[in-house]
Design a protein around this motif. Sequence first.
Motif, short mmCIF file in Angstrom:
data_model
loop_
_atom_site.label_atom_id
_atom_site.label_comp_id
_atom_site.label_asym_id
_atom_site.label_seq_id
_atom_site.Cartn_x
_atom_site.Cartn_y
_atom_site.Cartn_z
N ARG A 1 10.56 11.28 -3.14
CA ARG A 1 10.10 10.33 -2.11
C ARG A 1 9.17 9.28 -2.72
NH1 ARG A 1 7.79 14.28 2.39
NH2 ARG A 1 6.91 15.23 0.51
N ASN A 2 9.05 8.17 -2.00
CA ASN A 2 8.11 7.13 -2.42
C ASN A 2 6.72 7.46 -1.88
OD1 ASN A 2 10.21 5.52 -3.54
ND2 ASN A 2 10.72 4.79 -1.47
N LEU A 3 5.71 7.08 -2.63
CA LEU A 3 4.35 7.09 -2.10
C LEU A 3 4.08 5.65 -1.66
CD1 LEU A 3 1.55 8.26 -1.56
CD2 LEU A 3 0.97 7.76 -3.95
N VAL A 4 3.86 5.46 -0.35
CA VAL A 4 3.73 4.11 0.19
C VAL A 4 2.30 3.88 0.65
CG1 VAL A 4 4.65 2.47 1.87
CG2 VAL A 4 6.11 4.33 1.04
N LEU A 5 1.63 2.93 0.02
CA LEU A 5 0.26 2.62 0.41
C LEU A 5 0.28 1.53 1.47
CD1 LEU A 5 -1.68 2.79 -2.96
CD2 LEU A 5 -1.07 4.59 -1.36
N VAL A 6 -0.32 1.85 2.61
CA VAL A 6 -0.39 0.90 3.72
C VAL A 6 -1.86 0.73 4.09
CG1 VAL A 6 1.89 1.60 4.56
CG2 VAL A 6 -0.16 2.69 5.51
N GLY A 7 -2.15 -0.25 4.94
CA GLY A 7 -3.53 -0.45 5.37
C GLY A 7 -3.91 -1.92 5.30
N PHE A 8 -5.12 -2.20 5.72
CA PHE A 8 -5.59 -3.57 5.84
C PHE A 8 -5.81 -4.22 4.47
CE2 PHE A 8 -8.54 -6.92 7.38
CZ PHE A 8 -7.80 -7.36 8.46
N MET A 9 -5.87 -5.55 4.48
CA MET A 9 -6.22 -6.30 3.26
C MET A 9 -7.54 -5.76 2.69
SD MET A 9 -5.88 -10.11 4.89
CE MET A 9 -5.47 -10.03 6.64
N GLY A 10 -7.65 -5.75 1.39
CA GLY A 10 -8.93 -5.40 0.77
C GLY A 10 -9.27 -3.91 0.79
N THR A 11 -8.31 -3.07 1.14
CA THR A 11 -8.60 -1.63 1.13
C THR A 11 -8.20 -1.01 -0.20
OG1 THR A 11 -6.48 -1.19 2.22
CG2 THR A 11 -8.44 -1.32 3.62
N GLY A 12 -7.54 -1.79 -1.08
CA GLY A 12 -7.24 -1.30 -2.43
C GLY A 12 -5.80 -0.89 -2.64
N LYS A 13 -4.89 -1.32 -1.77
CA LYS A 13 -3.49 -0.86 -1.88
C LYS A 13 -2.86 -1.21 -3.22
CE LYS A 13 -2.17 -3.26 1.66
NZ LYS A 13 -3.34 -3.97 2.21
N SER A 14 -2.99 -2.46 -3.64
CA SER A 14 -2.33 -2.88 -4.89
C SER A 14 -3.01 -2.23 -6.09
CB SER A 14 -2.35 -4.39 -5.03
OG SER A 14 -1.79 -4.98 -3.89
N THR A 15 -4.33 -2.28 -6.11
CA THR A 15 -5.08 -1.71 -7.25
C THR A 15 -4.85 -0.21 -7.36
OG1 THR A 15 -6.75 -3.34 -6.73
CG2 THR A 15 -7.36 -1.65 -8.30
N ARG B 1 -4.68 -3.46 14.98
CA ARG B 1 -3.73 -2.72 14.15
C ARG B 1 -4.06 -1.23 13.99
NH1 ARG B 1 -3.04 -6.89 9.09
NH2 ARG B 1 -1.84 -8.50 10.19
N ALA B 2 -5.09 -0.78 14.68
CA ALA B 2 -5.54 0.61 14.47
C ALA B 2 -4.39 1.60 14.64
CB ALA B 2 -6.67 0.93 15.43
N SER B 3 -3.56 1.39 15.65
CA SER B 3 -2.49 2.37 15.91
C SER B 3 -1.40 2.30 14.83
CB SER B 3 -1.89 2.16 17.29
OG SER B 3 -1.24 0.91 17.32
N LEU B 4 -1.22 1.12 14.22
CA LEU B 4 -0.21 1.00 13.14
C LEU B 4 -0.63 1.84 11.94
CD1 LEU B 4 0.45 -2.86 13.06
CD2 LEU B 4 1.73 -1.10 14.29
N TYR B 5 -1.86 1.63 11.51
CA TYR B 5 -2.33 2.39 10.35
C TYR B 5 -2.49 3.87 10.70
CZ TYR B 5 -3.39 -2.40 8.85
OH TYR B 5 -3.30 -3.74 8.54
N GLY B 6 -2.79 4.12 11.98
CA GLY B 6 -2.92 5.51 12.44
C GLY B 6 -1.61 6.27 12.35
N ALA B 7 -0.49 5.55 12.27
CA ALA B 7 0.82 6.20 12.21
C ALA B 7 1.14 6.73 10.81
CB ALA B 7 1.92 5.22 12.64
N ALA B 8 0.29 6.42 9.84
CA ALA B 8 0.53 6.92 8.46
C ALA B 8 0.36 8.43 8.41
CB ALA B 8 -0.42 6.23 7.49
#
Length: 198
Positions: free
Chosen positions: A20-34, A157-164
């Motif tokens: 499976r893929n590990l998919v990083l989601v979340g708001f800008m500036g939370t460190g997804k790319s890094t 967007r709280a509910s979107l990120y909450g779905a992770a």
Amino acid sequence: MGATAAARWRTQAARALGDRNLVLVGFMGTGKSTMGRAAARVLGRPFADSDAEIEARAAGTVVELFARLGEEAFRTLERAVVADLSRRRGWVLATGGGALADPGSLAALRQNGVLLALSARPEVILRRVGGAAAGARRPLLAGPDPLGRIEALLAERASLYGAADLHLDTSGHGRGAAVEAVVRLVAERAGGVRRGRG
Ligand code: S3P
């Protein structure tokens, strides 16, 4: 963390993810790319970033695309890129902060991925995305009150990120500690995430 413990978490994380893929989601500036790039290196997996893919395909930066084509057209490109990325197997993926707003993208990413939502406090996010100049690189934060914008978008967007599936607050972590925390969380929890959820 000692080298032996780190190696153990790494092995467990790889086993828990399987193909499976590990998919990083979340708001800008939370460190997804890094974090995504660093976690991929630790786990020995390839890494892709949806914003970078969009920029490569459309031959322009996110800022230029918003200015030239508008947000709707950007979202159309983003949907197509996310659909393609979610078909990969065994990758670490970082997604743009608004990608989950599309229900089809959320379903596609969940189909073969474990979704890890990174979060951070609004003040930390603002600092990481450039403070008062945030709008220069993040078009959605342009305007006189970027902190207010961040707070409003986070509430929306709280509910979107909450779905992770998994959640990690990176506010208090330096980069190295955050990557360790990601790998450990995946090792401990990814195995319990049901496969094939659409
Ligand atoms: C956006 C986040 C950005 C980029 C675009 C829109 C959003 O990506 O896709 O500026 O809607 O939150 P990052 O989350 O990587 O900054």
